[in-house]
Scaffold this motif. Structure first.
Motif, PDB file in Angstrom:
ATOM      1  N   ALA A 177       0.841  -1.213   0.000  1.00  0.00           N
ATOM      2  CA  ALA A 177       0.000   0.000   0.000  1.00  0.00           C
ATOM      3  C   ALA A 177       0.873   1.260   0.000  1.00  0.00           C
ATOM      4  O   ALA A 177       0.437   2.325  -0.422  1.00  0.00           O
ATOM      5  CB  ALA A 177      -0.936  -0.002   1.205  1.00  0.00           C
ATOM      6  N   THR A 178       2.116   1.117   0.455  1.00  0.00           N
ATOM      7  CA  THR A 178       3.042   2.251   0.430  1.00  0.00           C
ATOM      8  C   THR A 178       3.547   2.470  -0.990  1.00  0.00           C
ATOM      9  O   THR A 178       3.392   3.556  -1.556  1.00  0.00           O
ATOM     10  CB  THR A 178       4.254   1.990   1.352  1.00  0.00           C
ATOM     11  N   ILE A 179       4.122   1.419  -1.597  1.00  0.00           N
ATOM     12  CA  ILE A 179       4.767   1.614  -2.901  1.00  0.00           C
ATOM     13  C   ILE A 179       3.758   1.705  -4.049  1.00  0.00           C
ATOM     14  O   ILE A 179       4.110   2.099  -5.152  1.00  0.00           O
ATOM     15  CB  ILE A 179       5.863   0.557  -3.189  1.00  0.00           C
ATOM     16  N   ALA A 180       2.481   1.376  -3.780  1.00  0.00           N
ATOM     17  CA  ALA A 180       1.445   1.587  -4.793  1.00  0.00           C
ATOM     18  C   ALA A 180       0.845   2.984  -4.639  1.00  0.00           C
ATOM     19  O   ALA A 180      -0.047   3.367  -5.393  1.00  0.00           O
ATOM     20  CB  ALA A 180       0.350   0.530  -4.665  1.00  0.00           C
ATOM     21  N   GLY A 181       1.312   3.733  -3.644  1.00  0.00           N
ATOM     22  CA  GLY A 181       0.834   5.107  -3.471  1.00  0.00           C
ATOM     23  C   GLY A 181      -0.483   5.244  -2.727  1.00  0.00           C
ATOM     24  O   GLY A 181      -0.956   6.356  -2.519  1.00  0.00           O
ATOM     25  N   CYS A 182      -1.094   4.111  -2.313  1.00  0.00           N
ATOM     26  CA  CYS A 182      -2.403   4.196  -1.628  1.00  0.00           C
ATOM     27  C   CYS A 182      -2.309   5.058  -0.377  1.00  0.00           C
ATOM     28  O   CYS A 182      -3.164   5.911  -0.138  1.00  0.00           O
ATOM     29  CB  CYS A 182      -2.942   2.829  -1.197  1.00  0.00           C
ATOM     30  N   ARG A 183      -1.269   4.832   0.406  1.00  0.00           N
ATOM     31  CA  ARG A 183      -1.179   5.549   1.686  1.00  0.00           C
ATOM     32  C   ARG A 183      -0.982   7.044   1.468  1.00  0.00           C
ATOM     33  O   ARG A 183      -1.552   7.860   2.175  1.00  0.00           O
ATOM     34  CB  ARG A 183      -0.032   4.978   2.532  1.00  0.00           C
ATOM     35  N   GLU A 184      -0.194   7.404   0.463  1.00  0.00           N
ATOM     36  CA  GLU A 184       0.057   8.822   0.203  1.00  0.00           C
ATOM     37  C   GLU A 184      -1.201   9.509  -0.342  1.00  0.00           C
ATOM     38  O   GLU A 184      -1.656  10.496   0.209  1.00  0.00           O
ATOM     39  CB  GLU A 184       1.226   8.967  -0.786  1.00  0.00           C
ATOM     40  N   CYS A 185      -1.769   8.970  -1.423  1.00  0.00           N
ATOM     41  CA  CYS A 185      -2.933   9.629  -2.043  1.00  0.00           C
ATOM     42  C   CYS A 185      -4.148   9.622  -1.136  1.00  0.00           C
ATOM     43  O   CYS A 185      -4.951  10.542  -1.166  1.00  0.00           O
ATOM     44  CB  CYS A 185      -3.316   8.935  -3.341  1.00  0.00           C
ATOM     45  N   HIS A 186      -4.305   8.569  -0.369  1.00  0.00           N
ATOM     46  CA  HIS A 186      -5.485   8.470   0.510  1.00  0.00           C
ATOM     47  C   HIS A 186      -5.180   8.988   1.910  1.00  0.00           C
ATOM     48  O   HIS A 186      -5.957   8.736   2.832  1.00  0.00           O
ATOM     49  CB  HIS A 186      -6.016   7.034   0.540  1.00  0.00           C
ATOM     50  N   MET A 187      -4.082   9.678   2.081  1.00  0.00           N
ATOM     51  CA  MET A 187      -3.725  10.309   3.345  1.00  0.00           C
ATOM     52  C   MET A 187      -3.880   9.330   4.517  1.00  0.00           C
ATOM     53  O   MET A 187      -4.638   9.567   5.446  1.00  0.00           O
ATOM     54  CB  MET A 187      -4.568  11.562   3.541  1.00  0.00           C
ATOM     55  N   GLU A 188      -3.189   8.226   4.409  1.00  0.00           N
ATOM     56  CA  GLU A 188      -3.202   7.158   5.433  1.00  0.00           C
ATOM     57  C   GLU A 188      -4.605   6.581   5.626  1.00  0.00           C
ATOM     58  O   GLU A 188      -4.892   6.015   6.679  1.00  0.00           O
ATOM     59  CB  GLU A 188      -2.630   7.651   6.769  1.00  0.00           C
ATOM     60  N   GLY A 189      -5.462   6.729   4.628  1.00  0.00           N
ATOM     61  CA  GLY A 189      -6.787   6.097   4.690  1.00  0.00           C
ATOM     62  C   GLY A 189      -7.931   7.085   4.747  1.00  0.00           C
ATOM     63  O   GLY A 189      -8.975   6.855   4.152  1.00  0.00           O
ATOM     64  N   LYS A 190      -7.716   8.202   5.429  1.00  0.00           N
ATOM     65  CA  LYS A 190      -8.852   9.098   5.673  1.00  0.00           C
ATOM     66  C   LYS A 190      -9.336   9.840   4.423  1.00  0.00           C
ATOM     67  O   LYS A 190     -10.465  10.318   4.370  1.00  0.00           O
ATOM     68  CB  LYS A 190      -8.538  10.097   6.785  1.00  0.00           C
ATOM     69  N   GLY A 191      -8.493   9.886   3.384  1.00  0.00           N
ATOM     70  CA  GLY A 191      -8.914  10.477   2.114  1.00  0.00           C
ATOM     71  C   GLY A 191      -9.021  11.984   2.150  1.00  0.00           C
ATOM     72  O   GLY A 191      -8.612  12.642   3.111  1.00  0.00           O
TER      73      GLY A 191
END
Ligand code: HEC
Ligand code: HEC
Length: 313
Positions: free
Chosen positions: A206-220
């Motif tokens: 989830a880090t290297i796919a950018g999920c955590r960055e774009c989704h601001m650690e989940g909260k969006g």
């Protein structure tokens, strides 16, 4: 009193001059490149292809695509370069997503392995300048050494595409100054996490796919200005205001619905998403399940996000 003011004035002038000198002479933090030669083992080529094509969005950005469709399916020659941000559309300068194919003149065919590695994770171009952070090195800095080597090994196998980028990168003052502060050299080895630990692995992917960055650690709620309007990243925590599919099966199904660039349920064909769904749709079932397990473990965030249109998060 007057003298005091004068001294303050003189001190201020010195501070300003020093600041101006810093602005003018500042260079990005960077290390010198080494003569590292990355061996292209079959394992690395396989892992690199997967990371570049399905996880980290490299080809999504570095290839021209159909901007009229929701997931921007690729149309151009692979890795031959993508879109441009220009002054004409209100950007402070010019940046085009460059050609990263193996063409030695218009691509990165003549770059050394370590020059490519440094660009990806540390944000420094071949000539030493800071790369504009639309290139997400803030995400890739956490990619393990082995994974980053695999990416470079795979990039070497891409067909050369002869295509000059339409504009040389030029960022206007003062934005250029802030960008110089972005690169950060990697000084310690980065091991690959243990695949057997599903949560740890899911967090890494989830880090290297950018999920955590774009989704601001989940909260969006991260906002993206796009030619078709503002788009905000969804809340993907388990909170009632979030939209994370509750089951791993549902989560996998959501991603698979983009396999052929088709539209996922409930979205119009033109609702542009900045997310690289088309690439992520091909992630392995195990990896998607691991990411889902990790997202279930993230603290639920009470954050109602309106993804499209006015209204904000
Ligand atoms: C969101 C879009 C985006 C994604 C995703 C992306 N890049 Fe980039 N990349 C860029 C942009 C824009 C630049 C140029 C920045 C500049 O000129 O300052 C760039 C520059 C580069 C460069 C330097 C090339 C040159 O000529 O300066 C390399 C190498 C590179 N990217 C490789 C990758 C790899 C490998 C990945 C995936 C791990 C990747 N990029 C993902 C947008 C992206
Ligand atoms: C470049 C930014 C970006 C990255 C990287 C990104 N997302 Fe998104 N994501 C968005 C945006 C923006 C939206 C809202 C628009 C849409 O629905 O596509 C979104 C929507 C979603 C949704 C809601 C879809 C729905 O049904 O409404 C989920 C779930 C999701 N992302 C999960 C992920 C996961 C998991 C990853 C990593 C594998 C990821 N995202 C990577 C920006 C991103």
């Amino acid at each position: 009193m007057k003298r005091g003011l004068l001294i303050v004035g003189a001190a201020l002038l010195i501070a300003l001059t020093a600041a101006a000198a810093f602005v003018l002479t500042h260079e990005p933090a960077r290390r010198s490149v080494t003569d590292l030669k990355i061996e292209a083992t079959p394992e690395r080529l396989e892992r690199g292809a997967y990371l570049v094509q399905n996880v980290s969005g490299c080809l999504h950005c570095h290839t021209a695509h159909d901007e009229a469709k929701r997931s921007h399916p690729k149309t151009g020659p692979l890795a031959g370069g993508g879109t441009c941000l220009t002054e004409e559309i209100g950007f402070p300068g010019y940046v085009c997503v460059p050609n990263i194919s193996q063409d030695p003149e218009t691509g990165i065919g003549a770059w050394t392995d370590d020059e490519i590695l440094r660009a990806i994770r540390e944000g420094v171009s071949r000539d030493g300048r800071a790369l504009f952070p639309m290139m997400p090195y803030s995400v890739y800095k956490d990619m393990s050494d082995e994974d980053a080597y695999s990416v470079v090994a795979y990039l070497r196998t891409l067909e050369p595409v002869r295509r000059e980028k339409p504009h040389v990168t030029k960022i206007n003052f003062p934005v250029d100054f802030f960008i110089e502060m972005e690169p950060a050299p990697i000084e310690a080895p980065i091991p690959t996490p243990d695949r057997g630990d599903q949560l740890e692995w899911g967090r890494y992917m989830a880090t290297i796919a950018g999920c955590r960055e774009c989704h601001m650690e989940g909260k969006g709620g991260m906002e993206f200005e796009t030619p078709s309007g503002v788009v905000r990243s969804s809340n993907i925590t388990t909170h009632a205001t979030g939209v994370l599919p509750p089951t791993a099966e549902g989560f996998v199904r959501l991603f698979r619905s983009y396999v052929d660039g088709s539209v996922a349920d409930g979205h119009s064909e033109t609702d542009f998403t900045v997310m690289h769904w088309e690439d992520l749709a091909g992630m392995s079932e195990d990896d998607l399940r691991a990411i889902h397990a990790y997202l279930l473990s993230v603290e639920p965030a009470d954050n109602q996000v309106q993804t499209y249109g006015d209204g904000g998060a």
